[in-house]
Write a protein that holds these residues in place. Structure first.
Motif, PDB file in Angstrom:
ATOM      1  N   GLU A   3      31.633   8.808  20.915  1.00 38.71           N
ATOM      2  CA  GLU A   3      31.868  10.250  21.080  1.00 38.71           C
ATOM      3  C   GLU A   3      32.061  10.674  22.535  1.00 38.71           C
ATOM      4  OE1 GLU A   3      30.059  14.654  19.901  1.00 38.71           O
ATOM      5  OE2 GLU A   3      29.261  12.863  18.904  1.00 38.71           O
ATOM      6  N   PRO A   4      31.192  10.267  23.487  1.00 40.61           N
ATOM      7  CA  PRO A   4      31.438  10.723  24.871  1.00 40.61           C
ATOM      8  C   PRO A   4      32.752  10.218  25.444  1.00 40.61           C
ATOM      9  CG  PRO A   4      29.617   9.150  24.785  1.00 40.61           C
ATOM     10  CD  PRO A   4      29.934   9.517  23.379  1.00 40.61           C
ATOM     11  N   SER A   5      33.193   9.040  25.027  1.00 41.17           N
ATOM     12  CA  SER A   5      34.489   8.535  25.505  1.00 41.17           C
ATOM     13  C   SER A   5      35.628   9.368  24.937  1.00 41.17           C
ATOM     14  CB  SER A   5      34.659   7.058  25.131  1.00 41.17           C
ATOM     15  OG  SER A   5      33.746   6.248  25.845  1.00 41.17           O
ATOM     16  N   TYR A   6      35.548   9.728  23.670  1.00 43.82           N
ATOM     17  CA  TYR A   6      36.561  10.597  23.074  1.00 43.82           C
ATOM     18  C   TYR A   6      36.615  11.942  23.800  1.00 43.82           C
ATOM     19  CZ  TYR A   6      37.628   7.830  18.840  1.00 43.82           C
ATOM     20  OH  TYR A   6      38.060   6.883  17.947  1.00 43.82           O
ATOM     21  N   ARG A   7      35.452  12.514  24.081  1.00 39.28           N
ATOM     22  CA  ARG A   7      35.430  13.830  24.716  1.00 39.28           C
ATOM     23  C   ARG A   7      35.966  13.764  26.149  1.00 39.28           C
ATOM     24  NH1 ARG A   7      33.282  17.748  21.738  1.00 39.28           N
ATOM     25  NH2 ARG A   7      31.923  17.203  19.983  1.00 39.28           N
ATOM     26  N   GLU A   8      35.608  12.724  26.876  1.00 41.11           N
ATOM     27  CA  GLU A   8      36.147  12.576  28.240  1.00 41.11           C
ATOM     28  C   GLU A   8      37.659  12.397  28.196  1.00 41.11           C
ATOM     29  OE1 GLU A   8      35.799   9.797  32.271  1.00 41.11           O
ATOM     30  OE2 GLU A   8      34.550   9.314  30.532  1.00 41.11           O
ATOM     31  N   ALA A   9      38.130  11.592  27.255  1.00 37.69           N
ATOM     32  CA  ALA A   9      39.575  11.366  27.136  1.00 37.69           C
ATOM     33  C   ALA A   9      40.305  12.673  26.852  1.00 37.69           C
ATOM     34  CB  ALA A   9      39.851  10.354  26.026  1.00 37.69           C
ATOM     35  N   LEU A  10      39.783  13.486  25.935  1.00 33.51           N
ATOM     36  CA  LEU A  10      40.438  14.741  25.590  1.00 33.51           C
ATOM     37  C   LEU A  10      40.425  15.707  26.765  1.00 33.51           C
ATOM     38  CD1 LEU A  10      41.834  16.542  23.528  1.00 33.51           C
ATOM     39  CD2 LEU A  10      39.572  17.165  22.638  1.00 33.51           C
ATOM     40  N   ASP A  11      39.297  15.774  27.481  1.00 36.67           N
ATOM     41  CA  ASP A  11      39.229  16.646  28.658  1.00 36.67           C
ATOM     42  C   ASP A  11      40.270  16.242  29.700  1.00 36.67           C
ATOM     43  OD1 ASP A  11      37.169  18.091  27.526  1.00 36.67           O
ATOM     44  OD2 ASP A  11      35.576  17.067  28.647  1.00 36.67           O
ATOM     45  N   LEU A  12      40.430  14.941  29.922  1.00 38.44           N
ATOM     46  CA  LEU A  12      41.425  14.457  30.886  1.00 38.44           C
ATOM     47  C   LEU A  12      42.840  14.814  30.429  1.00 38.44           C
ATOM     48  CD1 LEU A  12      40.067  10.904  31.806  1.00 38.44           C
ATOM     49  CD2 LEU A  12      40.043  12.945  33.236  1.00 38.44           C
ATOM     50  N   GLN A  13      43.111  14.650  29.133  1.00 40.14           N
ATOM     51  CA  GLN A  13      44.442  14.974  28.606  1.00 40.14           C
ATOM     52  C   GLN A  13      44.763  16.448  28.786  1.00 40.14           C
ATOM     53  OE1 GLN A  13      43.692  13.586  24.695  1.00 40.14           O
ATOM     54  NE2 GLN A  13      44.316  11.482  25.104  1.00 40.14           N
ATOM     55  N   ARG A  14      43.820  17.310  28.475  1.00 38.43           N
ATOM     56  CA  ARG A  14      44.063  18.750  28.610  1.00 38.43           C
ATOM     57  C   ARG A  14      44.305  19.131  30.070  1.00 38.43           C
ATOM     58  NH1 ARG A  14      43.328  21.643  23.933  1.00 38.43           N
ATOM     59  NH2 ARG A  14      41.687  21.074  22.447  1.00 38.43           N
ATOM     60  N   ALA A  15      43.607  18.473  30.989  1.00 38.53           N
ATOM     61  CA  ALA A  15      43.755  18.794  32.404  1.00 38.53           C
ATOM     62  C   ALA A  15      45.058  18.266  32.988  1.00 38.53           C
ATOM     63  CB  ALA A  15      42.564  18.241  33.188  1.00 38.53           C
ATOM     64  N   ALA A  16      45.514  17.109  32.495  1.00 36.53           N
ATOM     65  CA  ALA A  16      46.649  16.434  33.117  1.00 36.53           C
ATOM     66  C   ALA A  16      48.000  16.822  32.542  1.00 36.53           C
ATOM     67  CB  ALA A  16      46.463  14.917  32.998  1.00 36.53           C
ATOM     68  N   LEU A  17      48.013  17.295  31.291  1.00 38.69           N
ATOM     69  CA  LEU A  17      49.278  17.537  30.606  1.00 38.69           C
ATOM     70  C   LEU A  17      49.522  19.028  30.407  1.00 38.69           C
ATOM     71  CD1 LEU A  17      48.915  14.753  27.906  1.00 38.69           C
ATOM     72  CD2 LEU A  17      50.407  14.688  29.901  1.00 38.69           C
ATOM     73  N   PRO A  18      50.786  19.439  30.313  1.00 36.87           N
ATOM     74  CA  PRO A  18      51.069  20.856  30.077  1.00 36.87           C
ATOM     75  C   PRO A  18      50.607  21.282  28.686  1.00 36.87           C
ATOM     76  CG  PRO A  18      53.086  19.553  29.965  1.00 36.87           C
ATOM     77  CD  PRO A  18      52.008  18.636  30.465  1.00 36.87           C
ATOM     78  N   PRO A  19      50.230  22.553  28.523  1.00 36.65           N
ATOM     79  CA  PRO A  19      49.820  23.018  27.184  1.00 36.65           C
ATOM     80  C   PRO A  19      50.916  22.742  26.155  1.00 36.65           C
ATOM     81  CG  PRO A  19      49.369  24.688  28.852  1.00 36.65           C
ATOM     82  CD  PRO A  19      50.168  23.619  29.535  1.00 36.65           C
ATOM     83  N   GLY A  20      50.487  22.266  24.980  1.00 39.42           N
ATOM     84  CA  GLY A  20      51.449  21.977  23.926  1.00 39.42           C
ATOM     85  C   GLY A  20      52.057  20.602  23.980  1.00 39.42           C
ATOM     86  N   HIS A  21      51.654  19.775  24.923  1.00 36.67           N
ATOM     87  CA  HIS A  21      52.230  18.428  25.006  1.00 36.67           C
ATOM     88  C   HIS A  21      51.724  17.580  23.835  1.00 36.67           C
ATOM     89  CE1 HIS A  21      53.362  14.473  26.478  1.00 36.67           C
ATOM     90  NE2 HIS A  21      54.107  15.068  27.388  1.00 36.67           N
TER      91      HIS A  21
END
Length: 338
Positions: free
Chosen positions: A196-214
């Motif tokens: 679970e913490p790895s999934y949450r860190e991965a999602l946080d990184l994706q939201r920060a690095a990619l444009p909304p809606g990617h």
């Protein structure tokens, strides 16, 4: 002048930008024009033609058009093997790309030796700790994971994550990818608290690095939702499933396999909370997408059939479930005899 191969470079640069932001329909004609320019202006077998083939094939692969992408990837690999020295990084890239496509189509035995050759080239050609090596590790580990060889895959995933954390800036999307892959393996082997913490860190990184809606945000949403669903935390999982499906619908062709995945996941969550009518409609749409996108007999189609049939059985409609299986066997037989 018109038709000069330098124009192809500009077309490709713009297409890369569009492709990276999920605007595939705009990028595709630019990649095609660039490839046609290079074929017309350059000698047969020129490495830049292979580059153009690879770019177009990558877009087709990303949009689920595997049958169109495969011959382009094969032509690019053949060109690079002739034009470049053995062990050149472009050969490794081409091997990985073709193997990735075969892996996505379930042709694991064909993909594995290509992944292994690509990784051997990367380890020999690149300095120790180069993050490109992590790509080869990750790709091979994905195949081993997909074929149930978790104990072989885990050390490769961990090595890839360590390489990326050391070599890339914090927040880089490739770190997110490695976190997601390792978390998937931990989840599959029952280590949910570690995943679970790895999934949450991965999602946080994706939201920060990619444009909304990617669309690349969608797998992270789906992965975390799967874990929450498995833990019976349906109220937390459902909005993540819905967001993932909305992203895939907005950015991918209607019959892309990822849309079927999103539909099936959301249907499963609704089914688990007794919302059978909503779930059934989604399971049926998912099955339609799977049949359109995948070859007859593909295991994902079988899973889609099972999901829908289980719902029909659970709602007292066993005769409909049996008919569903009979119709699918007829479809498969007709496809094989065609």
């Amino acid at each position: 002048p018109q038709g000069h191969p330098t124009i192809a470079l500009g077309l490709c640069n713009l297409a890369h930008l569009l492709n990276a932001t999920g605007r595939y329909a705009e990028a595709e004609p630019l990649y095609r024009e660039a490839l046609n320019l290079r074929r017309a202006a350059l000698p047969s077998g020129h490495p830049d033609i292979a580059l153009g083939l690879n770019n177009l094939a990558g877009l087709l692969n990303d949009t689920g058009r595997y049958a169109e992408a495969e011959p382009l990837y094969r032509e690019a690999l053949d060109l690079w093997r002739v034009a470049l020295l053995p062990g050149h990084p472009n050969i490794s890239t081409s091997l990985n790309n073709l193997a990735h496509l075969l892996n996505a189509m379930g042709r694991y035995a064909e993909a594995e030796p290509l992944y292994r050759e690509a990784l051997d080239i990367q380890r020999a050609a690149l300095p120790l700790g180069n993050p490109t090596i992590a790509l080869g590790l990750n790709n091979l580990a994905n195949l081993l994971y997909a074929t149930g060889r978790h104990a072989e895959a885990e050390p490769l995933y961990r090595e890839a994550l360590d390489l990326r954390r050391a070599a890339l800036p914090p927040g880089h999307p490739d770190i997110s990818l490695s976190l997601s892959n390792l978390a998937n393996l931990l989840y599959a082997t029952g280590r949910h608290a570690e995943a679970e913490p790895s999934y949450r860190e991965a999602l946080d990184l994706q939201r920060a690095a990619l444009p909304p809606g990617h669309p690349d945000i969608a797998p992270g949403l789906s992965n975390l939702a799967n874990l929450l669903y498995a833990a019976g935390r349906y109220a937390e999982a459902e909005p993540l499933y819905r967001e993932a499906l909305e992203l895939w619908r907005a950015t991918l062709p209607p019959n892309h396999p990822d849309i079927a995945l999103g539909l099936s996941n959301l249907a499963g969550s609704l089914n688990a909370t007794g919302r059978y009518a909503e779930a059934e409609a989604l399971y049926r749409e998912a099955l339609d997408v799977q049949r359109a996108a995948l070859p007859p007999g593909h295991p994902t189609i079988a899973l889609g059939l099972t999901n829908l049939a289980n719902l029909l059985h659970a709602t007292g409609r066993s005769a409909e479930a049996d008919l569903l299986y009979r119709e699918d066997r007829k479809r498969a037989g007709a496809a094989l005899s065609a």
